[in-house]
Scaffold this motif. Structure first.
Motif, PDB file in Angstrom:
ATOM      1  N   UNK A 361      78.277  99.355   4.396  1.00 38.75           N
ATOM      2  CA  UNK A 361      77.101 100.186   5.013  1.00 38.75           C
ATOM      3  C   UNK A 361      77.628 101.538   5.488  1.00 38.75           C
ATOM      4  N   UNK A 362      76.898 102.325   6.068  1.00 40.03           N
ATOM      5  CA  UNK A 362      77.281 103.720   6.470  1.00 40.03           C
ATOM      6  C   UNK A 362      78.143 103.596   7.362  1.00 40.03           C
ATOM      7  N   UNK A 363      78.505 102.498   8.087  1.00 44.00           N
ATOM      8  CA  UNK A 363      79.546 102.253   8.959  1.00 44.00           C
ATOM      9  C   UNK A 363      80.891 102.046   8.278  1.00 44.00           C
ATOM     10  N   UNK A 364      81.165 101.811   7.332  1.00 47.75           N
ATOM     11  CA  UNK A 364      82.412 101.478   6.538  1.00 47.75           C
ATOM     12  C   UNK A 364      82.765 102.947   5.967  1.00 47.75           C
ATOM     13  N   UNK A 365      84.323 102.781   5.887  1.00 45.73           N
ATOM     14  CA  UNK A 365      84.929 103.845   5.174  1.00 45.73           C
ATOM     15  C   UNK A 365      85.406 103.231   3.809  1.00 45.73           C
ATOM     16  N   UNK A 366      85.063 104.290   2.763  1.00 46.46           N
ATOM     17  CA  UNK A 366      85.140 103.735   1.450  1.00 46.46           C
ATOM     18  C   UNK A 366      86.183 104.644   0.861  1.00 46.46           C
ATOM     19  N   UNK A 367      86.995 103.992   0.246  1.00 46.83           N
ATOM     20  CA  UNK A 367      88.117 104.628  -0.555  1.00 46.83           C
ATOM     21  C   UNK A 367      87.573 104.796  -2.284  1.00 46.83           C
ATOM     22  N   UNK A 368      87.787 105.910  -2.727  1.00 45.09           N
ATOM     23  CA  UNK A 368      87.133 106.054  -4.207  1.00 45.09           C
ATOM     24  C   UNK A 368      88.355 106.167  -5.113  1.00 45.09           C
ATOM     25  N   UNK A 369      88.303 105.784  -6.244  1.00 43.10           N
ATOM     26  CA  UNK A 369      89.252 105.432  -7.222  1.00 43.10           C
ATOM     27  C   UNK A 369      89.408 106.749  -8.291  1.00 43.10           C
ATOM     28  N   UNK A 370      88.640 107.748  -7.878  1.00 38.05           N
ATOM     29  CA  UNK A 370      88.748 108.790  -8.683  1.00 38.05           C
ATOM     30  C   UNK A 370      87.711 108.930 -10.002  1.00 38.05           C
ATOM     31  N   UNK A 371      87.229 107.797 -10.347  1.00 40.45           N
ATOM     32  CA  UNK A 371      86.368 107.560 -11.463  1.00 40.45           C
ATOM     33  C   UNK A 371      85.099 107.052 -10.677  1.00 40.45           C
ATOM     34  N   UNK A 372      84.634 105.860 -11.032  1.00 44.88           N
ATOM     35  CA  UNK A 372      83.328 105.393 -10.491  1.00 44.88           C
ATOM     36  C   UNK A 372      83.265 104.326  -9.696  1.00 44.88           C
ATOM     37  N   UNK A 373      84.548 103.948  -8.942  1.00 39.78           N
ATOM     38  CA  UNK A 373      84.833 102.298  -8.414  1.00 39.78           C
ATOM     39  C   UNK A 373      85.015 103.136  -6.885  1.00 39.78           C
ATOM     40  N   UNK A 374      84.228 102.199  -5.874  1.00 39.07           N
ATOM     41  CA  UNK A 374      84.475 102.683  -4.306  1.00 39.07           C
ATOM     42  C   UNK A 374      84.992 101.042  -4.005  1.00 39.07           C
ATOM     43  N   UNK A 375      85.771 101.347  -2.950  1.00 37.37           N
ATOM     44  CA  UNK A 375      85.943  99.944  -2.099  1.00 37.37           C
ATOM     45  C   UNK A 375      86.366 100.144  -0.665  1.00 37.37           C
ATOM     46  N   UNK A 376      85.723  99.129  -0.046  1.00 38.50           N
ATOM     47  CA  UNK A 376      85.890  99.126   1.465  1.00 38.50           C
ATOM     48  C   UNK A 376      87.126  99.252   1.860  1.00 38.50           C
ATOM     49  N   UNK A 377      87.584 100.180   2.912  1.00 40.28           N
ATOM     50  CA  UNK A 377      89.022 100.392   3.323  1.00 40.28           C
ATOM     51  C   UNK A 377      89.787  99.243   3.677  1.00 40.28           C
ATOM     52  N   UNK A 378      89.204  98.096   4.558  1.00 42.99           N
ATOM     53  CA  UNK A 378      90.126  97.133   4.737  1.00 42.99           C
ATOM     54  C   UNK A 378      90.322  96.154   3.840  1.00 42.99           C
ATOM     55  N   UNK A 379      89.822  96.205   2.639  1.00 38.22           N
ATOM     56  CA  UNK A 379      90.052  95.303   1.365  1.00 38.22           C
ATOM     57  C   UNK A 379      91.565  95.716   0.978  1.00 38.22           C
ATOM     58  N   UNK A 380      92.221  97.010   1.284  1.00 39.53           N
ATOM     59  CA  UNK A 380      93.009  97.588   0.485  1.00 39.53           C
ATOM     60  C   UNK A 380      93.978  97.569   1.594  1.00 39.53           C
TER      61      UNK A 380
END
Ligand code: CA
Length: 424
Positions: A361-380
């Motif tokens: 959601x808008x409350x999450x921080x998303x990490x971007x892989x430099x291409x077209x994938x984003x992942x929620x921060x706590x997953x990583x």
């Protein structure tokens, strides 16, 4: 644009740069200048004596961070950033706190007000700020207010000014750490600002910035527990809230104050106009408190004296809270349960260092892989996963030690054991 860039010297960002005439004009309005007379951290200066910094300096800082992020986006020509939104974003960043009142949290709780509402009223109603915005574009006041209300048509602008990794939080963590003098609030803001990207409707961070973001969240965690929820600060806020409560109670009973200032009447009646609201600042209310030390009403006089002379309520920490029982004991001992005891459970406050989730959601921080994938921060991030969703269960009980000692002979042993054997 201004002919020549203006700068403000700032201890956190070194310089704050102003290039737009609109921003310069907004800073020079009386409503914005009022923020110089309101402390960023309310009563925290009673705990951390360095914490005298104002909402003026914080607001300039939020503007500066927003300006730096947008300028990075523009330099790199990112297509997901809507360029025509620059001025709306900068104005919203600068003005987001303009509706804060004196000792904001206490006054809001005492009178059921919300600073966001006042921010929007100052932007939309008759004010110097409104005039500056309207001169640029009659639609601008409404657009800036929509960003503050988080209803703006461009969510990325909202996300920039108020989101999980926004200009507001980045500035207050660094600024509050600097002025309180604690060692925890710092993180590598330059690295974060270099690695944030516009991505679809929001701000994301490049994967290589993950450790800088972890550090930012840990700073938040430390600052909450070491500074924002400090029990001495909470104690002073409660005394303050009780001053407002007692003064309003007396006013509504028709008590005739020896000392009274306009627009306190409108404050107590709940009829403040924006013009009256911006007359309120911390010098104003502190002057009233100083004078009220001499009021015949003993309760009001006592509370004001405690606040001004920093004779605050003492506290104990408990695992479980039996408020009803304690209020009965207080009453039986001849104390006033409405004013002589207060309860606080900081974990009830709307604080989240970070909350993870499966649906970003808008409350999450998303990490971007430099291409077209984003992942929620706590997953990583293992660190973020471990502090995500943490709530602490402590409760605090505040009380005037001197008043309690005065009725010691009427207290039960159980109460004495809990309260009177406390050190300090
Ligand atoms: Ca703020």
């Amino acid at each position: 644009m201004l002919k020549e860039e203006k700068v403000f010297k700032d201890p956190v960002h070194n310089y704050v740069h102003v290039q737009d005439r609109t921003i310069w004009d907004l800073i020079n309005t009386k409503e914005f200048q009022r923020l110089r007379r309101i402390r960023q951290l309310g009563t925290s200066y009673l705990t951390f004596h360095g914490a005298e910094h104002s909402r003026f300096s914080h607001s300039l800082g939020v503007y500066e961070i927003t300006r730096r992020i947008i300028s990075q986006f523009e330099r790199n020509g990112y297509e997901d950033w809507p360029q025509e939104q620059r001025l709306v974003a900068l104005c919203a960043a600068l003005l987001h706190d303009v509706g804060h009142g004196p000792f904001s949290h206490s006054i809001e709780e005492a009178f059921g007000m919300f600073h966001e509402d006042w921010t929007c009223r100052i932007i939309l109603e008759d004010s110097e700020i409104h005039q500056v915005l309207q001169r640029i574009d009659p639609a601008l006041p409404e657009q800036v207010a929509a960003v503050i209300r988080k209803t703006y048509a461009y969510p990325i602008v909202v996300n920039l000014v108020s989101g999980p990794l926004d200009a507001d939080r980045m500035d207050y963590l660094l600024r509050d750490a600097y002025f309180t003098g604690v060692n925890y609030g710092t993180f590598d803001i330059d690295r974060i600002l270099r690695l944030v990207r516009p991505y679809k409707d929001r701000i994301v961070v490049k994967e290589s910035g993950m450790h800088a973001v972890e550090h930012y969240l840990l700073s938040r965690y430390e600052m909450y527990w070491q500074v924002y929820f400090h029990p001495v600060t909470r104690s002073s806020e409660m005394v303050l809230r009780h001053i407002f409560k007692r003064a309003k109670e007396l006013y509504l009973q028709g008590y005739s104050f020896r000392y009274f200032l306009e627009p306190l009447d409108a404050l107590f009646e709940g009829t403040l106009t924006t013009t009256q609201y911006v007359q309120l600042d911390e010098a104003f209310v502190q002057t009233a408190f100083m004078q009220w030390i001499n009021e015949p009403d003993e309760l009001l006089a006592d509370l004001c004296q405690r606040f001004i002379e920093r004779k605050l309520y003492k506290y104990i920490e408990v695992d479980e809270l039996n408020a009803e029982w304690l209020c009965r004991e207080w009453h039986a001992a001849g104390l006033n349960p409405d004013y002589d005891i207060m309860f606080d459970s900081p974990s009830d406050n709307p604080y989240d260092v970070y909350r993870s989730g499966d649906e970003p959601t808008q409350q999450h921080i998303l990490l971007w892989d430099g291409h077209d994938q984003v992942m929620e921060l706590s997953k990583k991030s293992d660190i973020v996963r471990s502090i995500s969703g943490i709530r602490r269960g402590n409760h605090y009980i505040y009380f005037p030690m001197d008043k309690l000692q005065a009725v010691e002979h009427r207290l039960t042993d159980e109460v004495k054991r809990m309260f009177l054997q406390r050190k300090n």
